[in-house]
Design a protein around this motif. Sequence first.
Motif, mmCIF file in Angstrom:
data_model
loop_
_atom_site.group_PDB
_atom_site.id
_atom_site.type_symbol
_atom_site.label_atom_id
_atom_site.label_comp_id
_atom_site.label_asym_id
_atom_site.label_seq_id
_atom_site.Cartn_x
_atom_site.Cartn_y
_atom_site.Cartn_z
ATOM 1 N N ARG A 24 -54.714 -14.704 5.686
ATOM 2 C CA ARG A 24 -55.341 -14.702 7.015
ATOM 3 C C ARG A 24 -56.269 -15.903 7.198
ATOM 4 N NH1 ARG A 24 -58.948 -9.550 7.853
ATOM 5 N NH2 ARG A 24 -58.425 -8.901 5.760
ATOM 6 N N LYS A 25 -56.849 -16.402 6.098
ATOM 7 C CA LYS A 25 -57.788 -17.515 6.196
ATOM 8 C C LYS A 25 -57.116 -18.791 6.690
ATOM 9 C CE LYS A 25 -59.350 -17.138 1.922
ATOM 10 N NZ LYS A 25 -60.169 -17.352 0.698
ATOM 11 N N PHE A 26 -55.788 -18.877 6.512
ATOM 12 C CA PHE A 26 -55.096 -20.121 6.829
ATOM 13 C C PHE A 26 -53.998 -19.939 7.876
ATOM 14 C CE2 PHE A 26 -56.522 -20.303 2.338
ATOM 15 C CZ PHE A 26 -57.516 -21.256 2.507
ATOM 16 N N ASN A 27 -54.086 -18.852 8.633
ATOM 17 C CA ASN A 27 -53.069 -18.607 9.654
ATOM 18 C C ASN A 27 -52.995 -19.756 10.661
ATOM 19 O OD1 ASN A 27 -51.156 -16.657 10.994
ATOM 20 N ND2 ASN A 27 -52.630 -16.887 12.656
ATOM 21 N N SER A 28 -54.145 -20.339 11.008
ATOM 22 C CA SER A 28 -54.179 -21.393 12.024
ATOM 23 C C SER A 28 -54.472 -22.772 11.440
ATOM 24 C CB SER A 28 -55.214 -21.057 13.105
ATOM 25 O OG SER A 28 -56.485 -20.783 12.546
ATOM 26 N N LEU A 29 -54.177 -22.957 10.143
ATOM 27 C CA LEU A 29 -54.382 -24.259 9.506
ATOM 28 C C LEU A 29 -53.447 -25.314 10.089
ATOM 29 C CD1 LEU A 29 -55.501 -26.166 7.347
ATOM 30 C CD2 LEU A 29 -53.997 -25.078 5.665
ATOM 31 N N ALA A 30 -52.236 -24.927 10.489
ATOM 32 C CA ALA A 30 -51.275 -25.843 11.109
ATOM 33 C C ALA A 30 -50.802 -25.229 12.422
ATOM 34 C CB ALA A 30 -50.095 -26.101 10.175
ATOM 35 N N GLY A 31 -50.509 -26.082 13.400
ATOM 36 C CA GLY A 31 -50.188 -25.601 14.732
ATOM 37 C C GLY A 31 -51.446 -25.547 15.585
ATOM 38 N N PHE A 32 -51.290 -25.122 16.846
ATOM 39 C CA PHE A 32 -52.431 -25.019 17.772
ATOM 40 C C PHE A 32 -52.657 -23.565 18.165
ATOM 41 C CE2 PHE A 32 -51.048 -29.378 19.658
ATOM 42 C CZ PHE A 32 -51.619 -30.035 18.584
ATOM 43 N N THR A 33 -53.906 -23.139 18.168
ATOM 44 C CA THR A 33 -54.227 -21.871 18.798
ATOM 45 C C THR A 33 -54.162 -22.080 20.322
ATOM 46 O OG1 THR A 33 -56.594 -22.330 18.939
ATOM 47 C CG2 THR A 33 -55.792 -21.274 16.909
ATOM 48 N N GLU A 34 -54.121 -20.980 21.057
ATOM 49 C CA GLU A 34 -54.106 -21.112 22.510
ATOM 50 C C GLU A 34 -55.365 -21.813 22.997
ATOM 51 O OE1 GLU A 34 -54.490 -18.303 26.429
ATOM 52 O OE2 GLU A 34 -52.999 -17.670 24.938
ATOM 53 N N SER A 35 -56.502 -21.487 22.394
ATOM 54 C CA SER A 35 -57.757 -22.114 22.831
ATOM 55 C C SER A 35 -57.745 -23.614 22.546
ATOM 56 C CB SER A 35 -58.959 -21.439 22.164
ATOM 57 O OG SER A 35 -58.864 -21.494 20.757
ATOM 58 N N GLU A 36 -57.144 -24.022 21.426
ATOM 59 C CA GLU A 36 -57.047 -25.454 21.112
ATOM 60 C C GLU A 36 -56.130 -26.162 22.107
ATOM 61 O OE1 GLU A 36 -57.780 -25.273 16.253
ATOM 62 O OE2 GLU A 36 -55.755 -25.062 17.075
ATOM 63 N N PHE A 37 -54.999 -25.530 22.445
ATOM 64 C CA PHE A 37 -54.080 -26.127 23.408
ATOM 65 C C PHE A 37 -54.708 -26.150 24.805
ATOM 66 C CE2 PHE A 37 -49.951 -25.764 25.934
ATOM 67 C CZ PHE A 37 -49.721 -27.133 25.897
ATOM 68 N N ARG A 38 -55.414 -25.093 25.136
ATOM 69 C CA ARG A 38 -56.080 -25.035 26.439
ATOM 70 C C ARG A 38 -57.117 -26.159 26.556
ATOM 71 N NH1 ARG A 38 -56.877 -21.175 30.380
ATOM 72 N NH2 ARG A 38 -55.623 -19.668 29.201
ATOM 73 N N GLN A 39 -57.885 -26.380 25.501
ATOM 74 C CA GLN A 39 -58.884 -27.444 25.515
ATOM 75 C C GLN A 39 -58.217 -28.810 25.694
ATOM 76 O OE1 GLN A 39 -61.349 -27.432 22.016
ATOM 77 N NE2 GLN A 39 -62.726 -29.006 22.790
ATOM 78 N N MET A 40 -57.062 -28.993 25.062
ATOM 79 C CA MET A 40 -56.325 -30.241 25.212
ATOM 80 C C MET A 40 -55.857 -30.431 26.658
ATOM 81 S SD MET A 40 -52.838 -31.471 23.246
ATOM 82 C CE MET A 40 -53.539 -31.056 21.646
ATOM 83 N N LEU A 41 -55.325 -29.366 27.257
ATOM 84 C CA LEU A 41 -54.888 -29.428 28.644
ATOM 85 C C LEU A 41 -56.052 -29.770 29.577
ATOM 86 C CD1 LEU A 41 -52.523 -26.312 28.777
ATOM 87 C CD2 LEU A 41 -51.815 -28.699 28.861
ATOM 88 N N GLU A 42 -57.194 -29.161 29.324
ATOM 89 C CA GLU A 42 -58.370 -29.419 30.159
ATOM 90 C C GLU A 42 -58.805 -30.878 30.051
ATOM 91 O OE1 GLU A 42 -61.036 -26.512 28.641
ATOM 92 O OE2 GLU A 42 -60.274 -24.879 29.930
ATOM 93 N N TYR A 43 -58.739 -31.418 28.828
ATOM 94 C CA TYR A 43 -59.118 -32.815 28.634
ATOM 95 C C TYR A 43 -58.226 -33.738 29.460
ATOM 96 C CZ TYR A 43 -59.434 -37.451 26.601
ATOM 97 O OH TYR A 43 -59.563 -38.812 26.441
#
Length: 584
Positions: free
Chosen positions: A244-263
Amino acid sequence: MNTASPIRLLPYGQSDFATIRRENKYYVDKTMFIPALEEYNFQTFLRPRRFGKSLMLNMLAAYYDVAMKDGFEALFGDLYIGKNPTKERNKYLILKFNFSGIDPDVAKVNESFNANVLTTLRDFASKYEDMLPKGIVEELYQEQSSNTAFTKLLGKVHLSGQFVYAIIDEYDNFANTMLADSETNYQDLTHGDGFFRLFFNTLKVGTTDNNAPVARIMISGVTPLTLSDVTSGYNIGDNISTSRKFNSLAGFTESEFRQMLEYYRDATGIFNHSVDQLIEITKPWYDNNCFSTKSLKQDRMYNSDMALYFLKFYIENDGEIPEKLVDSNITTDYNKMTKLIRIEKQFGQKTSLIQRITTEGQIYCNIKPEFSLKDLTSYENLVSLMFYMGLLSVGNHERGRTLLIIPNSTVRQQYFDYMKRSYETLISWKTDDNIMNDLGYNFAWNGEHEPFMRYIASCMKETSDNSDFIKTGEAFVKGFVLGQFGTNLNYYVAHSEYAHGHCYSDIYLEPRLGTPYAYVIELKYCPKSSNPKDIDALLDEARVQLPKYINDKKINVQAKDKGWTLTGIIMVFNGWELSRYEVV
């Protein structure tokens, strides 16, 4: 792009961390995982292709490289780890192998691997020449055996008192290709005294002495299959892939992708859609990947390559949705990976399993952390292989059982394509692409559904004499029909077992590209020997079920908002013949 300051370029297709940072390209910070990674000296991290593994490994290499100490602030200063560095920062000599370029041709693979490893070792010695015993570079250039050179280099590192962080990217790339082509060649590679086994044995030896030269190892690839098959050569390390500690080590979470879209919305000023609308469009295609049964309450992961692909073409198209939502590189990767589940090459038990997953969209199976080629006759090992390849994702876990699901429409299309290619290879497939295109266009844009559906049914009847399908008749019917929409008709996202409240329709065709007609299809099947009363009973059952699906609030709101005409279709098959066709 109407901005006074430079816009960060998208690093689509790029994995060079140092270049991305130096050129101020957009980077999703994953450095907060470094402290947790340091809890494990020898790690294996597995993810499907194009989830950002290479970029993650290059980030680690830059962080730990003693030769990049002076550039630490420029590369990491504004990132999490730059503000919270660990004691291990810039401490190691980085020995990084990349096996993606190795020629998998059986006649060339030994020479290609030997050359790849020798080049890596020589480059390493040249880079750290001032920190190693004198003459090591010349010695390695005189050595022609990669295994001997590897042993010699580790010995020299040991004498120097330095420590190595060994990183292997795409460790199973060429092995997977060899396995897809020939089990025998793969067995020769991973068993006996093969060069690949010797490599991992040498790596392991480098970890065993007091003050051993190899202090840390990170191995990344797609599946645990190859490591399991070379296990006597390398049986150390922790597989952190499902932690579980590394589930999001690779790829984008929705919040990370959302932040990118906002930028990029703010930076470019060309967006024709809100960020919420873009999330709604992309989520069914790129999201919903979960790699740990303990991470069900965390953000599910976007495939980072797909997300960057979408955003790149959205910006280049001045804020218009790309007509093609799936990167052709992704399709090619999945096509290569699906070869791995054709181990027995016949249309039998394994394909029935895939047929079941295709038609039901899910399967229960506890993920196995390791398994070898000989173990793939086991149901759980084969399904686990599909999980590691990204063809399945964790959907739920309760009462000791893990529910694996098809994560998104991109992967679902690969299942449809796999089924279609299996039918083409092993039975007489007779759909005519020209007819399909013409009838499919009228089906999608003019609401002329019956000619199209009856044509599919007639093709199925012509191709279904094969006795292999008698015992899986209903699954065959559904798989055949789904295959048409998944591979031949780009106007829809085809959903199998779509949830309408607490009910599940056989097929829901969700329009895309402005298509005005949506369809919910209920399929019924009875054996050829059934009497008319049996057929009518199935028709009556479908008449009760289908209104529940087409009256579902969720799809009716969608239909109203987007101007769709929603149609329900009942198809009852008697054997391979379409016996009843009715519209609701």
